[in-house]
Design an enzyme around this catalytic site. Structure first.
Site, PDB file in Angstrom:
ATOM      1  N   TYR A  54     -49.181 -17.121  10.673  1.00  0.00           N
ATOM      2  CA  TYR A  54     -48.852 -18.393  10.024  1.00  0.00           C
ATOM      3  C   TYR A  54     -49.992 -19.389  10.189  1.00  0.00           C
ATOM      4  CZ  TYR A  54     -46.882 -22.989   9.231  1.00  0.00           C
ATOM      5  OH  TYR A  54     -46.684 -24.262   8.781  1.00  0.00           O
ATOM      6  N   HIS A  84     -53.112 -33.232   3.961  1.00  0.00           N
ATOM      7  CA  HIS A  84     -52.151 -33.862   4.867  1.00  0.00           C
ATOM      8  C   HIS A  84     -52.535 -35.293   5.231  1.00  0.00           C
ATOM      9  CE1 HIS A  84     -50.568 -29.875   4.997  1.00  0.00           C
ATOM     10  NE2 HIS A  84     -49.722 -30.114   5.992  1.00  0.00           N
ATOM     11  N   ASN A 196     -51.107 -30.003  14.175  1.00  0.00           N
ATOM     12  CA  ASN A 196     -49.801 -29.744  14.781  1.00  0.00           C
ATOM     13  C   ASN A 196     -49.793 -30.319  16.190  1.00  0.00           C
ATOM     14  OD1 ASN A 196     -48.077 -26.676  13.805  1.00  0.00           O
ATOM     15  ND2 ASN A 196     -48.443 -28.555  12.699  1.00  0.00           N
ATOM     16  N   TYR A 280     -24.237 -64.729  35.159  1.00  0.00           N
ATOM     17  CA  TYR A 280     -24.700 -63.337  35.192  1.00  0.00           C
ATOM     18  C   TYR A 280     -26.200 -63.204  34.967  1.00  0.00           C
ATOM     19  CZ  TYR A 280     -19.865 -61.545  34.966  1.00  0.00           C
ATOM     20  OH  TYR A 280     -18.568 -61.225  35.222  1.00  0.00           O
ATOM     21  N   ARG A 283     -27.293 -63.924  38.493  1.00  0.00           N
ATOM     22  CA  ARG A 283     -26.685 -63.103  39.538  1.00  0.00           C
ATOM     23  C   ARG A 283     -26.952 -61.605  39.333  1.00  0.00           C
ATOM     24  NH1 ARG A 283     -20.382 -62.616  39.910  1.00  0.00           N
ATOM     25  NH2 ARG A 283     -20.582 -64.520  38.675  1.00  0.00           N
ATOM     26  N   PHE A 328     -43.800 -28.255  18.318  1.00  0.00           N
ATOM     27  CA  PHE A 328     -44.317 -29.471  17.683  1.00  0.00           C
ATOM     28  C   PHE A 328     -43.230 -30.492  17.374  1.00  0.00           C
ATOM     29  CE2 PHE A 328     -43.842 -26.093  14.405  1.00  0.00           C
ATOM     30  CZ  PHE A 328     -42.654 -26.544  13.857  1.00  0.00           C
ATOM     31  N   GLU A 413     -38.586 -27.870   6.596  1.00  0.00           N
ATOM     32  CA  GLU A 413     -38.490 -28.770   7.741  1.00  0.00           C
ATOM     33  C   GLU A 413     -37.258 -29.651   7.529  1.00  0.00           C
ATOM     34  OE1 GLU A 413     -42.338 -30.586   7.661  1.00  0.00           O
ATOM     35  OE2 GLU A 413     -43.356 -28.670   7.958  1.00  0.00           O
TER      36      GLU A 413
END
Length: 508
Positions: A54, A84, A196, A280, A283, A328, A413
């Site tokens: 791959y 990409h 990746n 609060y 405290r 990944f 994906e």
């Protein structure tokens, strides 16, 4: 530390941040270099044997079943970087990109990526010589890691894309030329191995975590100042209270508050008053700030694990086995980014409530909005508005990114992490917390001026004196924006924290 040698297994948050901020040279250990070279020999052998791997001899994502000829296998790697690199928006700060490069190199040092040593060395040369890729912030869904931003970063390795060098934005090739670095010609599998990974979300998360850990101390200091001027008690920080609910962060925060307020004549002056309990926001400082501390320590454990992980696909093992998996996927980082965002937002939430108590005469017993001549002067009225606006904004940013998932790559994906969006949100919230803390410190110092005959605690006094060296008391209205930004810079530069720790010792 004159040189940081990466072995892929033992990098700490402090080492990484120091290397980036102090420009410490980074290299690989001898063993790491051997592992990288051995990993590459496995890829070369697989290519010679025409194995189907791959991203090496096949396409990517939904195109993983398309076999690429041996002649086109190298061109494929350049194509993946170009195709990409589709990010948009303003670029990440240089510090984030440099941290990403460092974490990339550390991941490759583990020896499971199949990258050539030459390629890793070029990445390190860019880091050490100040060639910083221009990387748009938007475009990652945290699926196969940070594909789009990592592609923009990696383009510079091959002389494409954009990079900053010596303060000038240049074409990648020109930036490399000026730095004396030869661009890389990618071999089989290298393009995919470069993009990746989860290093962008992890880098931004690590830098934000570092800020958050310091902000937790700053907000303790601000809370101590508020406690004193609001005539609160330090009984609620007694060790016995916190050791029977032993959350580490709670115990540490109570310890900080005791150190900071130690020796306070203001607190001692009203120990026999008829007020039984504080609100609060005063405290419960150990319980609230402490829970954030515990969250940040959990984030540290996850991020340091991720910093020393192999997150590529495929993974090349020592015996030549090449396995395709899902390391990944950004989910571990995505979840803690959302958790960190929520935890930091809470520091601002409770800080704003203390600001409100100081400016509200019905709650504080102090002049309205901490200034004489109310009506003519508005004092810190709108500073509290600003704090409230930032807190409200944080509530929107704190909506978790990780609960969303949009399928990508033709539904290959089909579950993504949105981890980088989560990291960006956490960084934004950290900036808001800093400004809310700055406003609380300003209000506390203004109120402290009313206690001229009583000495505050040792840490409170140190913080007050350092702040007053830069910002004067406000007698009549003036623009508050410059004052807020001045204190924010003192926080960024650790000047308030250093002043306090000089007298209290290290805060936890």
């Amino acid at each position: 530390m004159k040189l940081l040698e990466l072995d892929g297994n033992n990098l700490t948050l402090e080492q990484a941040v120091r290397a980036i901020r102090d420009n410490i040279p980074v290299g690989l250990t001898r063993e790491a270099r051997k592992r990288v070279q051995h990993s590459r020999t496995q890829i070369d052998a697989a290519v010679r044997d025409r194995k189907m791997i791959y991203g090496v001899t096949t396409g990517f994502g939904a195109l993983s079943n398309v076999v690429v000829s041996q002649e086109d296998a190298r061109r494929l790697q350049t194509n993946v970087l170009m195709s990409h690199a589709a990010g948009v928006g303003i670029p990440f700060e240089e510090e984030v990109v440099r941290m990403t490069m460092l974490l990339m190199a550390n991941s490759k040092a583990k020896g499971y990526s199949g990258l050539r040593l030459e390629t890793v060395n070029t990445l390190l040369a860019m880091l050490n010589q100040g060639v910083v890729p221009v990387v748009p912030q938007q475009g990652s869904v945290g699926a196969s890691g940070d594909l789009a931003p990592m592609a923009h970063l990696s383009l510079v390795l091959i002389g494409r894309g954009k990079a900053t060098y010596q303060g000038e934005v240049l074409d990648g090739a020109e930036a490399l030329r000026r730095a004396g670095i030869e661009p890389v010609t990618l071999a089989e599998g290298e393009g995919l191995a470069l993009i990746n990974g989860t290093q962008v979300m992890t880098a931004l998360g690590a830098l934000t975590l570092c800020r958050g850990l310091k902000l937790a101390k700053i907000v303790d200091i601000a809370a101590a100042m508020s406690l004193e001027v609001l005539l609160g008690t330090n009984t609620q920080f007694h060790k016995r209270i916190h050791h029977i609910r032993p959350h580490p962060g709670q115990i540490d925060t109570a310890s900080n508050m005791r150190k900071i307020t130690d020796g306070s004549e203001i607190i001692s002056s009203h120990k026999d008053c008829d007020q039984i309990q504080d609100a609060y926001s005063l405290r419960c400082v150990p319980q609230v700030h402490g829970a954030t501390r515990d969250t940040l320590n959990h984030v540290r454990r996850v991020l340091e694990t991720e910093m020393n992980s192999a997150t590529e696909n495929p993974l090349v093992f020592e015996n030549g086995q090449v396995l395709s998996g899902g390391n990944f996927h950004g989910q571990p980082v995505a979840l803690v980014m959302d958790f960190m965002t929520i935890a930091l937002a809470e520091l601002a939430n409770i800080s704003e409530r203390r600001i409100e108590r100081m400016v509200n005469p019905n709650l504080s017993g102090l002049p309205s909005f901490l200034i004489e001549g109310g009506g003519l002067n508005s004092g810190f009225m709108i500073a509290q508005y600003t704090a409230a606006a930032l807190v409200s904004e944080n509530k929107a940013w704190a909506h978790p990114a990780s609960v969303d998932s949009i399928p990508t790559s033709a539904n290959k994906e089909d579950h993504v992490s949105m981890g980088t969006i989560g990291a960006r949100k956490a960084a934004h919230v950290a900036g808001n917390v800093k400004h809310v803390a700055a406003i609380e410190l300003l209000c506390g110092a203004q109120a402290m001026d009313l206690f001229t005959n009583l000495k505050p605690g040792q840490g409170t006094l140190a913080a007050y004196e350092r702040l007053r060296q830069q910002v004067t008391h406000m007698d009549t209205d003036r623009e508050l924006h410059p004052d807020i930004e001045t204190v924010a810079r003192l926080i960024d530069n650790d000047e308030i924290l250093d002043a306090v720790e000089k007298v209290t010792g290290p805060l936890l």
